[in-house]
Design an enzyme around this catalytic site. Structure first.
Site, PDB file in Angstrom:
ATOM      1  N   GLU A 113      -3.884  55.577  46.381  1.00 23.14           N
ATOM      2  CA  GLU A 113      -3.128  54.739  47.471  1.00 23.14           C
ATOM      3  C   GLU A 113      -4.204  54.373  48.027  1.00 23.14           C
ATOM      4  OE1 GLU A 113      -0.008  56.429  49.747  1.00 23.14           O
ATOM      5  OE2 GLU A 113       0.984  56.738  47.920  1.00 23.14           O
ATOM      6  N   LYS A 115      -6.390  54.521  51.471  1.00 19.61           N
ATOM      7  CA  LYS A 115      -6.131  54.733  52.603  1.00 19.61           C
ATOM      8  C   LYS A 115      -6.278  53.936  53.769  1.00 19.61           C
ATOM      9  CE  LYS A 115      -8.015  59.332  54.749  1.00 19.61           C
ATOM     10  NZ  LYS A 115      -8.509  58.618  56.297  1.00 19.61           N
ATOM     11  N   ARG A 136       1.576  62.011  64.932  1.00 17.60           N
ATOM     12  CA  ARG A 136       1.704  62.692  64.486  1.00 17.60           C
ATOM     13  C   ARG A 136       1.370  64.781  65.630  1.00 17.60           C
ATOM     14  NH1 ARG A 136      -2.528  66.798  61.189  1.00 17.60           N
ATOM     15  NH2 ARG A 136      -4.420  65.509  62.455  1.00 17.60           N
ATOM     16  N   LYS A 286      -2.951  61.120  44.851  1.00 16.94           N
ATOM     17  CA  LYS A 286      -1.385  62.757  45.464  1.00 16.94           C
ATOM     18  C   LYS A 286      -1.390  62.470  44.022  1.00 16.94           C
ATOM     19  CE  LYS A 286      -0.759  60.312  49.289  1.00 16.94           C
ATOM     20  NZ  LYS A 286       0.250  59.317  49.755  1.00 16.94           N
ATOM     21  N   LYS A 310     -13.377  58.738  51.032  1.00 11.45           N
ATOM     22  CA  LYS A 310     -14.154  58.040  51.967  1.00 11.45           C
ATOM     23  C   LYS A 310     -14.923  57.527  51.284  1.00 11.45           C
ATOM     24  CE  LYS A 310     -12.327  58.283  55.599  1.00 11.45           C
ATOM     25  NZ  LYS A 310     -12.470  59.806  56.882  1.00 11.45           N
TER      26      LYS A 310
HETATM   27  N1  LIG Z   1      -4.079  57.027  56.062  1.00 12.73           N
HETATM   28  C1  LIG Z   1      -2.856  56.764  54.829  1.00 12.73           C
HETATM   29  O1  LIG Z   1      -2.945  55.695  54.254  1.00 12.73           O
HETATM   30  C2  LIG Z   1      -2.446  57.961  54.301  1.00 12.73           C
HETATM   31  C3  LIG Z   1      -2.914  58.668  54.602  1.00 12.73           C
HETATM   32  N2  LIG Z   1      -2.247  60.237  54.335  1.00 12.73           N
HETATM   33  C4  LIG Z   1      -0.904  60.061  53.160  1.00 12.73           C
HETATM   34  O2  LIG Z   1      -1.170  60.857  52.650  1.00 12.73           O
HETATM   35  C5  LIG Z   1      -0.327  61.960  53.759  1.00 12.73           C
HETATM   36  C6  LIG Z   1       1.209  62.941  52.802  1.00 12.73           C
HETATM   37  C7  LIG Z   1       0.999  64.594  53.304  1.00 12.73           C
HETATM   38  C8  LIG Z   1      -0.643  64.089  53.571  1.00 12.73           C
HETATM   39  C9  LIG Z   1      -1.514  62.844  53.724  1.00 12.73           C
HETATM   40  N3  LIG Z   1      -0.943  58.709  52.436  1.00 12.73           N
HETATM   41  C10 LIG Z   1      -1.885  57.415  52.914  1.00 12.73           C
HETATM   42  N4  LIG Z   1      -2.264  56.234  51.877  1.00 12.73           N
END
Ligand SMILES: NC(=O)c1cnc(OC2CCCC2)nc1N
Length: 326
Positions: A113, A115, A136, A286, A310
């Protein structure tokens, strides 16, 4: 009209108007003509004026709370809102992949995905109605920002099914809205926000919901805390189902097997990021199978089953890119 029939008509109006609002703002697919929506809304206001005892928190007329809060009340997250481990090079991604393969015993699928560069948000629904929105915080204790969350246009206040559900995602401010806001603040002699993320945080964590409403915040929802409620077993299915239920999700994700296609995805979005209407600061990998995520579990601070890669800061991008890829 007696109270009983007013109650029935109000319940129907609330549900219709909330659905139409979500469709209009989340899927850009209006269900009815604007004037139909407006007529319905006027009817709701008239009935609520005649029967104030029938007003409910989920009514479209209540979306922007009246009084300014003195401070935020605290919310404790039953399931902690974890942050993510960060890596900065392809080699570290491969090391992550090796760790997963070793722990699981075979190669796995990853849901990859973007970020989003915003702030994490939790949305709790009870019997299909939005009950609470919170930040959070430190992962265990966040701030109750429910009144502000109700003003964010692509957050549904009612779900298609009357279930208890918690979802989490990123609250962000589109780059264009950020520019407009800073231009306005400059004209008003106020200090400007350093970046869209700070602007989003400052706008969501507002004690006056009317200010939040004027700030054009948005969301990308990416986690369902209890996947069984949606009947999904992978992260990709969860994204699809949450979109189907009216949540605004990011469609630029893909499922890769064992890092296949990942380098291209990273290169594509390291280039595209300047043109996206929202800020991203990397990609998130993930483990796609949700049961495997549970099996891999979490360390104290971060899940073992996901990693954030990053991007280098935008100005340094070209220099670091040569180092990373040669
Ligand atoms: N900033 C984002 O786009 C983003 C942030 N976090 C997550 O997953 C969580 C699920 C458990 C810990 C992180 N996914 C994202 N796409």
């Amino acid at each position: 009209m007696d109270q009983q029939s007013a109650q029935q008509e109000l319940q129907q109006l609330r549900s219709q108007l909330n659905q139409e609002r979500t469709a209009y703002y989340t899927n850009d697919a209006p269900l009815v003509e604007d004037h139909v929506y407006d007529q319905r809304y006027e009817r709701l206001l008239a009935l609520e004026k005649q029967f104030p005892q029938l007003v409910t928190p989920n009514s479209p007329s209540q979306l922007v709370g009246g009084q300014v809060l003195p401070e935020f009340s605290k919310v404790s997250h039953e399931i902690p809102m974890l942050s993510m481990g960060d890596v900065f090079s392809w080699q570290e991604l491969e090391e992550f992949n090796q760790r997963i393969k070793k722990a699981v015993g075979h190669a796995v699928d990853y849901c990859v995905e973007l970020k989003i560069d915003g702030l994490a948000l939790s949305l709790v629904y009870q019997q299909g109605h939005l009950q609470q929105g919170s930040t959070r915080g430190d992962g265990q204790i966040g701030e109750d920002v429910t009144k502000n969350v109700r003003t964010i246009k692509n957050i549904p206040v009612d779900l298609p099914q009357k279930v208890d559900l918690e979802v989490r995602g990123e609250c962000f401010m589109p780059k264009e809205s950020f520019q407009k806001l800073n231009n306005q603040r400059e004209q008003d002699g106020e200090n400007v926000f350093a970046n869209p993320r700070n602007a989003a945080a400052g706008s969501l964590r507002q004690l006056n919901a009317h200010v939040t409403q004027a700030r054009d915040l948005s969301t990308f929802i990416y986690t369902v805390v209890e996947p069984a409620v949606l009947g999904v077993t992978t992260q990709a299915q969860a994204l699809e189902k949450m979109q189907a239920w009216g949540f605004h999700t990011n469609v630029d994700y893909f499922v890769s097997h064992d890092l296949e296609g990942l380098q291209e995805f990273i290169e594509k979005y390291q280039t595209l990021r300047n043109d996206l209407p929202y800020g991203i600061d990397g990609i998130v990998l993930k483990v796609n199978d949700l049961a495997l995520q549970q099996q891999l579990g979490n360390t104290v601070k971060v899940p073992r089953w996901e990693i954030a890669y990053k991007f280098p800061p935008e100005e340094a991008q070209t220099k670091i890119k040569e180092i990373v890829w040669t």
